[in-house]
Scaffold this motif. Structure first.
Motif, mmCIF file in Angstrom:
data_model
loop_
_atom_site.group_PDB
_atom_site.id
_atom_site.type_symbol
_atom_site.label_atom_id
_atom_site.label_comp_id
_atom_site.label_asym_id
_atom_site.label_seq_id
_atom_site.Cartn_x
_atom_site.Cartn_y
_atom_site.Cartn_z
ATOM 1 N N ASP A 97 16.509 97.382 14.656
ATOM 2 C CA ASP A 97 15.385 98.240 14.280
ATOM 3 C C ASP A 97 15.571 99.638 14.869
ATOM 4 N N HIS A 133 13.048 103.334 15.275
ATOM 5 C CA HIS A 133 11.837 104.106 14.992
ATOM 6 C C HIS A 133 12.009 105.501 15.578
ATOM 7 N N HIS A 191 10.245 94.110 17.084
ATOM 8 C CA HIS A 191 10.645 94.056 15.670
ATOM 9 C C HIS A 191 12.047 93.469 15.517
HETATM 10 MG MG MG Z 1 10.237 98.370 12.964
#
Ligand code: MG
Length: 160
Positions: free
Chosen positions: A8, A10, A42
């Motif tokens: 993941d 971000h 995540h």
């Molecule tokens: Mg995510």
């Protein structure tokens, strides 16, 4: 036994809390996303879903669903784990790697491990969370984003 992989990323933006592994870290920027954007939770959630071939978190928690707006991703991880548990899966271990140029994450890793262990119902010695920088290279190195990779091993608790 099955293995799963999760990844993941971000973006870091001003005016958001920085939450990793359910720990709120004092920092002028936080991760942008529909939920609390906790990249560690995540990546681990996706690794678990992947190991059980149950899709990905985008399918289960769409970023268009208001129910998940600013949601605690530790809670989402708990929902994912319940799905696997109900299908007879046991967790062997989690290994993960967070890449962040800043802030220094080492002081927060023990609490993150505790948080994940408690949601996943295992002792924290089955949860590994490592942290590193990106050596000033790329988006992570320019402090524009935080990335996490995770792998998990699960085992069936029922005869198959
Ligand atoms: Mg995510």
């Amino acid at each position: 036994m099955r293995i799963g992989i999760g990844h993941d990323i971000h973006r870091l933006v001003p005016g958001r809390p920085l939450i990793l592994g359910g720990v709120e870290i004092a920092y002028p920027m936080g991760l942008w996303g529909h939920s609390d954007a906790d990249v560690l939770c995540h990546a681990v959630s996706d690794a678990l879903l992947g190991a059980a071939a149950l899709g990905d978190i985008g399918q289960h928690f769409p970023n268009t669903d208001p129910a998940w707006k600013d949601a605690s991703s530790l809670k989402l991880l708990g929902i994912v784990w319940a799905m696997l548990k109900n299908r007879g899966w046991r967790l062997e271990n989690v290994d993960s790697m967070i890449l962040a140029e800043k802030p220094k994450l080492a002081p927060f890793l023990p609490q993150m491990r505790q948080n994940l262990a408690s949601v996943l119902g295992v002792p924290s010695d089955r949860i590994s969370i490592k942290a590193g920088t990106n050596e000033t290279v790329d988006a992570v190195g320019r402090e524009e984003a935080i990335v996490c990779h995770a792998v998990v091993l699960i085992e069936s608790s029922t005869a198959r």
